[in-house]
Design a protein around this motif. Sequence first.
Motif: not given
Length: 476
Positions: A11-16, A46-54, A122-136
């Motif tokens: 949440c913090v990384s996406y908000a930033a 913010g979605i593609p930029l969040w992926l780029a940050v990761h 931590v790994a599971a939540v970030h992996a799920a967030a990455g899959v969700l962001a790519a799907a969006l």
Amino acid sequence: MLAEVALVPVCVSYAAVVVLVALVTASASGTTPGGQPGLAQALGSGIPLWLAVHLVPLTIGGVPLGVLPLAPAAGVAVLVAVLARRGVVRLAALPGVDGADAAHDARPDRWTSLGVPVVAAVAAVHAAAGVLAAALLTPDTATIPADASPAAAGTVAGLLAALSAAAGVAGPCGLGARVRTLPRWVARGLRAGLGAAAATVAGGAALLLIVLLAHAEAVAGSFAAIAPDVGSGAGLWLLDAAYLPNAVVAASSWLLGPGFAVGGVVAAPTGATPGLVPPLPLAALLPSGPPPTWAGLAFALPLAVGSAVGWLLAPVGAGDVVGRGPSRRPGQDLLRRVRPVLVAALTAGVVLALAAGLAGGRLGSGPFDPVSVPAGPVLLAVIAWIALPGAVVALLAAPTEAPAGGRGTRRASAPAAAEEVSAVPEDSEEVDDGDEVDDTEDTAAADAAGAADAGEADDTDEAAHADDEAADPHRA
């Protein structure tokens, strides 16, 4: 508590990212950050930029983008590590948890059960967030025409989070206790290797600063031509700051010898291929002609780093030198001096090769593709620059103890030698793993001590007899 540790970094990384995009967009267009058009654009961007940050590879407008900024990725890694460490400490403080009173006891058997759930969450939540962001990232919903593979997004984001969380919980989970169980020469080599990698990166940063200062006028002209207004200028500054660690890694590779390449432009101390450069301020690193005359001096830094590693890992006393007993062979002393240097060289090489692999990637499909900082040549160059001069210095270095009586060789007294031999089995740091003191050495040392004591006693008796003869000449 695990949900807090796992969700807060996402949440913090996406908000930033959203806030930065909104501020840049507002300053460029003249709208307020709270306006509906600016906020919607920021949320979509913010979605593609969040992926780029990761560090998730993207496809923007049909062309690949694999050169991803390391500065925000490092910020996310630090945030995940800090929160993971805090989560482990808070879990340990809960009543009824095994190891709850282990705040001052970091035994691995009591802390591993606490660190594994945190890293996994931590790994599971970030992996799920990455899959969700790519799907969006669809053409209908994405402000930036970007696309990413959900499988790659989940894998890369989850791996980055897992490694960062593991680094954060390493201390509380007893990594220090595990390191202390390693042989002393391995631990010394690991520490020296990390220090050598840090020194090389610091040299690359200094080189980058010198080059940018030397081309200050060209950098200012680039900013004025690309970003004439305040909003675009702020965005360009943020872009350059995000890619600054990539440039530092490229400069470090240049110092080591392999150099780097941007499309057809190649830069190395031994040669350069000029060509078309991207219109960015950091392009001041790229050559516009043959290497300067001072380019050969760049090799002085890795040579100095390797020599310093050998000096730091050289024997510092007679206790570090093999060959005290007659059964020791010179080859054992040679191996004992060289092996920590080899561990340091391999450690620094792996660290810098990993950084080189992350610093480069695809950059569209035009003349600037790809950006290459070769990881394999960097690994080999680091090992060579550290292992060769470091081994020579370690072999030539002598124990730093001052020789007794000003002579070239140190002679220990018989009681001190006997005390040293008797203390060798008890001091685990003075005896490396697999090096056992032979019984023949103990016997020889004991015989030497006894012979020295007997010699001292005979000398005392002879002196006393001489004094008696001097006092009474008739007794002679």
